[in-house]
Write a protein that holds these residues in place. Structure first.
Motif, PDB file in Angstrom:
ATOM      1  N   LYS A 139       0.828  -1.210   0.000  1.00 28.26           N
ATOM      2  CA  LYS A 139       0.000   0.000   0.000  1.00 28.26           C
ATOM      3  C   LYS A 139       0.867   1.267   0.000  1.00 28.26           C
ATOM      4  O   LYS A 139       0.507   2.280  -0.615  1.00 28.26           O
ATOM      5  N   THR A 146      -5.463   2.103   4.512  1.00 26.04           N
ATOM      6  CA  THR A 146      -6.670   1.530   5.098  1.00 26.04           C
ATOM      7  C   THR A 146      -7.002   2.267   6.393  1.00 26.04           C
ATOM      8  O   THR A 146      -6.162   2.352   7.292  1.00 26.04           O
ATOM      9  N   VAL A 199     -10.495   1.957   2.034  1.00 25.03           N
ATOM     10  CA  VAL A 199      -9.142   2.133   1.498  1.00 25.03           C
ATOM     11  C   VAL A 199      -9.172   3.390   0.639  1.00 25.03           C
ATOM     12  O   VAL A 199      -9.953   3.488  -0.318  1.00 25.03           O
TER      13      VAL A 199
END
Length: 203
Positions: A139, A146, A199
């Motif tokens: 990510k 998140t 997200v």
């Protein structure tokens, strides 16, 4: 020589009870020393302490609201979510697979065990990082995060672990949960809906 005689240089006779240098004024009783006359407010600085200034309250106790120009970061699309997941999966395989394959081929069980333990440690690290910062390594590379849907804060380690377990719902049926962000209004998988997570694109 008497006090009342014309030869008295001091004029009128003095009362022994009257103070020196303080002649009495007829018809105007004098107030005790330090007490202001009636009808006049007390003057500060002579035995009357001043009250401290009252600080002004800004906004009458109401917290400041975000400006009208504030915008929530956009939700991460399906492609961004898939790419970050793919990067994390490749990292797992790089840590785990070589040691396991070499240990199995060389018939060294201890080497395979080390590979398994390293993978478990890496998975725990990823969960902790996602719980604290909202980002795994994948990510962070892609630029997503998140967060909790209701607070906009990271999930915390415990909820991040629960979210990983909830990914089993995304596999049923036919991995439909992983495809759900492609058309969902909040780009959520089934596990996101269960855990109350979103997200977003990280700034």
């Amino acid at each position: 020589m008497s006090f009342g005689s014309p030869q008295n240089p001091y004029g009128q006779p003095q009362d022994p009870q009257q103070g020196y240098g303080q002649p009495q004024q007829p018809g105007y009783p004098q107030a005790p020393q330090g007490v202001p006359p009636q009808g006049m407010p007390p003057q500060p600085g002579y035995g009357y302490p001043q009250a401290p200034p009252v600080p002004q309250q800004a906004g009458y106790g109401y917290p400041q609201q975000p400006g009208y120009g504030y915008q929530q970061p956009p939700y991460a699309n399906w492609g961004q979510r898939f790419l970050s997941r793919l990067i994390d999966t490749i990292l797992y395989m790089v840590v785990y697979l070589p040691l396991v394959l070499i240990g199995a081929k060389a018939e060294i069980p201890a080497l395979s065990l080390v590979g398994v333990l390293l993978m478990i440690a890496f998975v725990i690290y990823q969960i902790v990082q996602e719980g604290r910062t909202g980002q795994t390594i994948g990510k962070k590379i892609v630029g997503t995060r998140t967060l909790k849907e209701d607070t906009g804060q990271p999930l915390g380690g415990g909820m991040a672990f629960v979210r990983q377990l909830a990914h089993m719902l995304d596999s049923l049926p036919c991995y439909l949960g992983y495809l759900w962000p492609a058309w969902d209004s909040k780009r959520q998988t089934f596990s996101d809906k269960v855990c109350g997570s979103i997200v977003i694109v990280s700034k």
